[in-house]
Design a protein around this motif. Structure first.
Motif, short mmCIF file in Angstrom:
data_model
loop_
_atom_site.label_atom_id
_atom_site.label_comp_id
_atom_site.label_asym_id
_atom_site.label_seq_id
_atom_site.Cartn_x
_atom_site.Cartn_y
_atom_site.Cartn_z
N VAL A 385 56.78 23.02 29.81
CA VAL A 385 56.73 24.21 30.68
C VAL A 385 56.76 25.47 29.82
CG1 VAL A 385 58.00 25.56 32.39
CG2 VAL A 385 57.75 23.09 32.70
N ASN A 386 57.62 25.48 28.81
CA ASN A 386 57.76 26.67 27.95
C ASN A 386 56.48 26.99 27.20
OD1 ASN A 386 60.40 26.84 28.79
ND2 ASN A 386 61.26 25.88 26.97
N ILE A 387 55.83 25.97 26.64
CA ILE A 387 54.60 26.27 25.90
C ILE A 387 53.49 26.69 26.86
CG2 ILE A 387 55.23 24.74 24.01
CD1 ILE A 387 53.20 22.72 25.04
N GLY A 388 53.58 26.23 28.11
CA GLY A 388 52.62 26.70 29.11
C GLY A 388 52.79 28.18 29.40
N LEU A 389 54.03 28.65 29.44
CA LEU A 389 54.29 30.08 29.67
C LEU A 389 53.81 30.92 28.50
CD1 LEU A 389 57.88 29.88 31.23
CD2 LEU A 389 55.75 30.40 32.41
N VAL A 390 54.04 30.44 27.29
CA VAL A 390 53.56 31.16 26.10
C VAL A 390 52.03 31.20 26.11
CG1 VAL A 390 53.40 31.07 23.58
CG2 VAL A 390 55.59 30.68 24.71
N SER A 391 51.42 30.10 26.51
CA SER A 391 49.96 30.04 26.58
C SER A 391 49.41 31.09 27.54
CB SER A 391 49.53 28.64 27.03
OG SER A 391 48.13 28.56 27.21
N LYS A 392 50.08 31.24 28.68
CA LYS A 392 49.60 32.17 29.70
C LYS A 392 49.85 33.63 29.34
CE LYS A 392 50.16 33.36 34.59
NZ LYS A 392 50.83 33.01 35.88
N HIS A 393 51.03 33.96 28.85
CA HIS A 393 51.42 35.35 28.69
C HIS A 393 51.21 35.90 27.27
CE1 HIS A 393 53.10 35.59 32.71
NE2 HIS A 393 53.70 34.45 32.51
N ILE A 394 51.17 35.02 26.27
CA ILE A 394 51.00 35.49 24.90
C ILE A 394 49.59 35.19 24.39
CG2 ILE A 394 51.95 35.42 22.54
CD1 ILE A 394 53.85 36.53 24.62
N GLY A 395 49.02 34.09 24.89
CA GLY A 395 47.67 33.74 24.46
C GLY A 395 47.62 32.62 23.44
N TYR A 396 48.78 32.12 23.00
CA TYR A 396 48.83 30.99 22.08
C TYR A 396 48.73 29.72 22.92
CZ TYR A 396 50.62 28.05 18.23
OH TYR A 396 50.79 27.09 17.26
N LYS A 397 47.51 29.18 23.08
CA LYS A 397 47.21 28.13 24.03
C LYS A 397 48.06 26.89 23.80
CE LYS A 397 44.22 30.61 26.15
NZ LYS A 397 44.56 31.16 27.47
N TRP A 398 48.42 26.25 24.93
CA TRP A 398 49.31 25.08 24.85
C TRP A 398 48.70 23.95 24.05
CZ3 TRP A 398 47.60 20.44 26.65
CH2 TRP A 398 46.52 20.45 27.54
N TRP A 399 47.41 23.73 24.19
CA TRP A 399 46.76 22.65 23.45
C TRP A 399 46.71 22.96 21.95
CZ3 TRP A 399 42.46 24.26 20.85
CH2 TRP A 399 41.83 25.41 21.33
N ARG A 400 46.61 24.26 21.64
CA ARG A 400 46.63 24.67 20.23
C ARG A 400 48.01 24.43 19.62
NH1 ARG A 400 43.01 24.92 16.62
NH2 ARG A 400 44.59 23.67 15.57
N GLN A 401 49.04 24.70 20.40
CA GLN A 401 50.40 24.46 19.92
C GLN A 401 50.62 22.98 19.64
OE1 GLN A 401 53.64 26.64 21.97
NE2 GLN A 401 52.06 27.57 23.23
#
Length: 478
Positions: A385-401
């Protein structure tokens, strides 16, 4: 970061020493009594801070009125929360059917007043990045608390020695910060200032409250369903796991949160910071957790004696959760720094509701083991869930993480599998088996790092002053 590392690792060494000594002087029952009260203390402390500490750091230029308003708010809430704990203490003791918990909670509750008096000073030091003073005070306090606690435990004070430890750890920094930091509250209280900080701090408070409740809820269940000794075994396992999984991340995130707040408008810079921090943490923490999982039995017997063997399976399961837990704060702090406190709260509520369901369901179906497995699933679900939020609001995509973490994950698992099968083949006694597994793991993992030079390894070298150390020895040799 150097001073924060000094603080964290010095305290970690002191906690190891403290754990080794106290595990021989105190019983799992004593630890269990303190563990049962943890949920009530952390919830009360959450009400005192109310998220305003984070709001003051997040605000770029807080005023004297802001600081004074939050100070008086904290003191008032501390009084209210202590009164609540004082009168609820008998009912809590009856809930657990342990009479001594009434007096223990009333005395330990004094920590709330101490905590309220130094929140502002502590946050001012963090905002100014004065981690040198924070570190020196923290380490000195830990040493003093260790000496007093060991003396009291040796004299037979039992659970009261742990209560004294908590009071000392709170009191000494409060005194030092109060006299060192020149700030003093003024006799003013601004509802306007409170409302302004409230818009950010209120959701931070709710997030913190829900998080702390979720983290301590399993302790409440264990304390009610099982006896204090089982709670003590769980507390010891969780304490060592958290020490390992969060020791490095807390060092880095304590420094990076004020920096995130400063660059909150530059998403590209934040993406780069999150990526570097995540990969560096995983490179260090993943192998640490696997080594601890493989060598859990000799570690517990060596450190705490064989009376704590029941903690070993608890600890091994929690280490799997620790792989995800070490990265939690990296993503959460990023969302907090850009002011998305309401979003954080809503998703935290979802995570904790699902987490409580997993823990309760696991306990009902498979007992203690089911509860621990529920904790593991909850921790990993929260991470996604947390990496999904970073993906949405910061732009660091969850799949990239996830792709960035993949090399370290594969290397850590491979080293763990090789170490495990080497132990199986050699079939040695407990201590030689642990040593062999440790040596094999380190050789495999470092060989992969040096040969392939992955990006995470490169980031790690930028944190560790590798070149500076090498040049130092080269200069001395010349």
């Amino acid at each position: 970061m150097v001073w924060t590392a000094f603080q964290k690792y010095s305290k970690m060494i002191i906690q190891f020493i403290s754990g080794i000594i106290l595990a021989r002087l105190l019983t799992p029952y004593d630890y269990g009594c303190i563990g049962m009260l943890a949920i009530f203390m952390v919830l009360a402390e959450s009400f005192i801070d109310g998220g305003f500490g984070s709001a003051l750091i997040q605000k770029k230029r807080p005023t004297q009125v802001d600081y004074s308003t939050i100070f008086w708010w904290n003191v008032a809430v501390a009084v209210v929360m202590y009164i609540v704990l004082y009168f609820c203490a008998p009912a809590i003791a009856r809930f657990y059917k342990i009479p001594v918990l009434c007096d223990v909670l009333r005395v330990q509750g004094l920590v709330l007043f101490i905590y309220a008096l130094n929140i502002i000073q502590r946050n001012q030091l963090k905002k100014k990045l004065n981690f040198k003073l924070l570190s020196i005070v923290s380490v000195s306090t830990a040493v003093i608390a260790l000496c007093v606690t060991v003396f009291m435990a040796y004299k037979g004070f039992g659970v009261w020695s742990l209560v004294a430890q908590n009071l000392i750890v709170a009191a000494i920094p409060s005194l030092v910060f109060w006299f060192y930091v020149k700030w003093r509250p003024i006799w003013t209280f601004s509802w306007k200032s409170l409302k302004e900080l409230f818009s950010f701090g209120f959701y931070m408070f709710l997030t913190h409250l829900v998080n702390r409740f979720g983290q301590q809820f399993q302790g409440l269940l264990i304390g009610k369903v099982y006896n204090p000794s089982t709670m003590g075994f769980y507390s010891k396992a969780q304490g060592l796991e958290k020490l390992a999984s969060t020791s490095i991340s807390q060092v880095m995130t304590q420094v990076t949160y004020p920096l995130y707040a400063e660059v909150q408008d530059d998403k590209e810079k934040m993406q780069n910071m999150v990526k570097r921090l995540t990969m560096t943490l995983s490179y260090i923490t993943f192998p640490l957790m696997f080594i601890l999982l493989l060598c859990a039995k000799p570690i517990f017997v060596l450190l705490y004696s064989d009376r704590w063997l029941q903690s070993v399976p608890y600890f091994q399961v929690l280490c799997i959760a620790g792989l995800a837990y070490c990265l939690q704060s990296v993503n959460l702090q990023t969302i907090s720094a850009i002011g998305k406190s309401r979003t954080m709260f809503l998703w935290t509520l979802v995570k904790r509701i699902i987490g409580i369901g997993l823990v309760v369901g696991g306990l009902a179906l498979w007992g203690m083991n089911g509860l621990l497995v529920g904790m593991v699933f909850n921790t990993w679900f929260s991470y996604f869930v947390n990496i999904g939020l970073v993906s949405k609001h910061i732009g660091y995509k969850w799949w990239r993480q996830l792709l960035d973490l993949l090399p370290v994950t594969i290397a850590s698992l491979t080293a763990a599998a090789i170490s495990f099968f080497c132990g199986k083949i050699l079939n040695l006694d407990m201590y030689p088996d642990g040593i062999i597994k440790l040596i094999v793991y380190v050789i495999v993992y470092m060989s992969w790092s040096i040969f392939f030079k992955p990006e995470a390894y490169t980031y790690f070298l930028t944190v560790v002053p590798y070149e500076r150390i090498k040049n130092f020895f080269r200069f001395n040799k010349l």
